[in-house]
Design a protein around this motif. Structure first.
Motif, PDB file in Angstrom:
ATOM      1  N   TYR A   6      -5.098   0.785   0.513  1.00  0.00           N
ATOM      2  CA  TYR A   6      -4.245   1.836  -0.049  1.00  0.00           C
ATOM      3  C   TYR A   6      -2.818   1.645   0.457  1.00  0.00           C
ATOM      4  O   TYR A   6      -2.604   1.327   1.639  1.00  0.00           O
ATOM      5  CB  TYR A   6      -4.761   3.219   0.370  1.00  0.00           C
ATOM      6  N   ASP A   7      -1.861   1.823  -0.429  1.00  0.00           N
ATOM      7  CA  ASP A   7      -0.458   1.702  -0.059  1.00  0.00           C
ATOM      8  C   ASP A   7      -0.052   2.903   0.792  1.00  0.00           C
ATOM      9  O   ASP A   7      -0.049   4.039   0.314  1.00  0.00           O
ATOM     10  CB  ASP A   7       0.414   1.629  -1.324  1.00  0.00           C
ATOM     11  N   LEU A   8       0.317   2.662   2.033  1.00  0.00           N
ATOM     12  CA  LEU A   8       0.661   3.741   2.958  1.00  0.00           C
ATOM     13  C   LEU A   8       1.972   4.420   2.602  1.00  0.00           C
ATOM     14  O   LEU A   8       2.248   5.526   3.066  1.00  0.00           O
ATOM     15  CB  LEU A   8       0.727   3.193   4.389  1.00  0.00           C
ATOM     16  N   LYS A   9       2.790   3.757   1.768  1.00  0.00           N
ATOM     17  CA  LYS A   9       4.031   4.366   1.297  1.00  0.00           C
ATOM     18  C   LYS A   9       3.798   5.216   0.047  1.00  0.00           C
ATOM     19  O   LYS A   9       4.712   5.875  -0.437  1.00  0.00           O
ATOM     20  CB  LYS A   9       5.066   3.291   0.988  1.00  0.00           C
ATOM     21  N   SER A  10       2.583   5.136  -0.481  1.00  0.00           N
ATOM     22  CA  SER A  10       2.136   5.988  -1.594  1.00  0.00           C
ATOM     23  C   SER A  10       2.858   5.746  -2.914  1.00  0.00           C
ATOM     24  O   SER A  10       2.902   6.623  -3.761  1.00  0.00           O
ATOM     25  CB  SER A  10       2.275   7.478  -1.215  1.00  0.00           C
ATOM     26  N   HIS A  11       3.389   4.527  -3.135  1.00  0.00           N
ATOM     27  CA  HIS A  11       3.981   4.289  -4.450  1.00  0.00           C
ATOM     28  C   HIS A  11       3.235   3.229  -5.253  1.00  0.00           C
ATOM     29  O   HIS A  11       3.447   3.090  -6.447  1.00  0.00           O
ATOM     30  CB  HIS A  11       5.465   3.900  -4.325  1.00  0.00           C
ATOM     31  N   GLN A  12       2.338   2.475  -4.595  1.00  0.00           N
ATOM     32  CA  GLN A  12       1.559   1.478  -5.325  1.00  0.00           C
ATOM     33  C   GLN A  12       0.082   1.842  -5.439  1.00  0.00           C
ATOM     34  O   GLN A  12      -0.700   1.088  -6.013  1.00  0.00           O
ATOM     35  CB  GLN A  12       1.708   0.098  -4.672  1.00  0.00           C
ATOM     36  N   GLY A  13      -0.325   2.965  -4.908  1.00  0.00           N
ATOM     37  CA  GLY A  13      -1.693   3.405  -5.096  1.00  0.00           C
ATOM     38  C   GLY A  13      -2.714   2.576  -4.357  1.00  0.00           C
ATOM     39  O   GLY A  13      -2.444   1.989  -3.311  1.00  0.00           O
ATOM     40  N   ALA A  14      -3.931   2.508  -4.904  1.00  0.00           N
ATOM     41  CA  ALA A  14      -5.066   1.862  -4.242  1.00  0.00           C
ATOM     42  C   ALA A  14      -5.627   0.735  -5.091  1.00  0.00           C
ATOM     43  O   ALA A  14      -5.638   0.811  -6.326  1.00  0.00           O
ATOM     44  CB  ALA A  14      -6.158   2.885  -3.963  1.00  0.00           C
ATOM     45  N   THR A  15      -6.095  -0.313  -4.420  1.00  0.00           N
ATOM     46  CA  THR A  15      -6.751  -1.426  -5.090  1.00  0.00           C
ATOM     47  C   THR A  15      -8.018  -1.800  -4.327  1.00  0.00           C
ATOM     48  O   THR A  15      -8.153  -1.527  -3.140  1.00  0.00           O
ATOM     49  CB  THR A  15      -5.840  -2.668  -5.160  1.00  0.00           C
ATOM     50  N   ALA A  16      -8.924  -2.445  -5.029  1.00  0.00           N
ATOM     51  CA  ALA A  16     -10.139  -2.962  -4.412  1.00  0.00           C
ATOM     52  C   ALA A  16     -10.500  -4.268  -5.097  1.00  0.00           C
ATOM     53  O   ALA A  16     -10.205  -4.463  -6.288  1.00  0.00           O
ATOM     54  CB  ALA A  16     -11.282  -1.964  -4.541  1.00  0.00           C
ATOM     55  N   THR A  17     -11.107  -5.170  -4.355  1.00  0.00           N
ATOM     56  CA  THR A  17     -11.546  -6.436  -4.921  1.00  0.00           C
ATOM     57  C   THR A  17     -13.022  -6.653  -4.612  1.00  0.00           C
ATOM     58  O   THR A  17     -13.526  -6.216  -3.575  1.00  0.00           O
ATOM     59  CB  THR A  17     -10.748  -7.619  -4.351  1.00  0.00           C
TER      60      THR A  17
END
Length: 269
Positions: A149-160
């Motif tokens: 998860y982006d800790l700056k909260s502008h790129q959201g969350a990803t999973a692979t």
């Protein structure tokens, strides 16, 4: 030392900045627990100018990694962040589970990458990510995954989620191949493929609000050759395809995204 464990290529973040990261050593010292293990190197990659671009760019890739017991500095596995700090929470013959914090070396997208097609969309700055990762290996086959998860909260969350196969035709050469699926939430897909009302006014694109889901699937190949106990050389390639709402974005010029890179690594100990 198992070369496949020491230098494994990962193609992210098309998770999704589309920067090729030559993932070094999360298991660099796995054969000598308790000892320091340090490696440095570099590579050159050809990759899309931005997610969805139809033109390539050449980019240098630095490689720096160190590990001491359960702790490591360098790649944050599964996150696409080459500059990270992490810890292995569990390791045995088959399983590896850990947590990491990491950050991007480059901006994810800049208007100047393509002034014609990105005009008015603004830049996307690099992210600072935190999350967890895990892998399971049985002989020549492995499964791996991670969620960040982006800790700056502008790129959201990803999973692979992916799988890999390893083959060594002779002692110094290791070949690897396997598919990956990338998952992303609405915020992430909006950042890279959406068009806000303000961006629409500035760029001329229609407003576009995509949903989260699976924006990318890809298949990667790599060859790693160990010259001696210190030096290794490698080449890697990845073919990805944008899917779902990401692929339907008006920003996307080409759904097929290809990355190719070569690299060299020197291990100090």
């Amino acid at each position: 030392m198992n070369l496949e464990k020491a230098v494994r290529p990962v193609f992210v973040p098309i998770v999704l900045g589309l920067t090729l990261i030559l993932q070094l050593p999360r298991t660099l010292a796995a054969d000598k627990k308790g000892d320091w293990s340090v490696a440095v190197g570099g590579g050159v990659a050809s990759l899309p100018k931005y997610p969805g671009a139809d033109q390539q760019k050449i980019q240098a890739i630095p490689i720096i990694s160190a590990r001491y017991r359960r702790f490591f500095v360098g790649d944050a596995p599964g996150s696409g962040t080459p500059a990270g700090l992490g810890v292995f929470l569990h390791e045995d013959e088959h399983w590896k589970v850990g947590a990491a914090l990491g950050g991007d070396l480059y901006s994810s997208r800049k208007e100047r990458d393509d002034r014609r097609h990105l005009r008015g969309l603004g830049d996307i700055k690099g992210a600072a990510r935190g999350g967890i990762f895990a892998s399971y290996t049985l002989d020549w086959f492995s499964l791996h995954g991670g969620a960040f998860y982006d800790l700056k909260s502008h790129q959201g969350a990803t999973a692979t989620l992916g799988a890999g196969a390893r083959y060594s035709p002779f002692d110094r050469l290791v070949l690897t191949a396997g598919p990956d699926v990338v998952f992303a939430n609405r915020q992430y897909v909006q950042t890279f493929f959406g068009v806000t009302a303000l961006q629409a006014m500035r760029s001329g694109y229609p407003e576009y609000t995509p949903k989260g889901g699976v924006p990318l699937i890809r298949f990667s190949l790599a060859a790693n050759y160990q010259l001696n106990t210190r030096w290794s050389l490698g080449a890697a390639a990845s073919a990805g395809r944008l899917e779902g709402d990401a692929a339907r974005s008006p920003i996307v010029r080409n759904k097929n995204q290809t990355l190719v890179g070569v690299f060299a690594v020197y291990k100090f100990r």
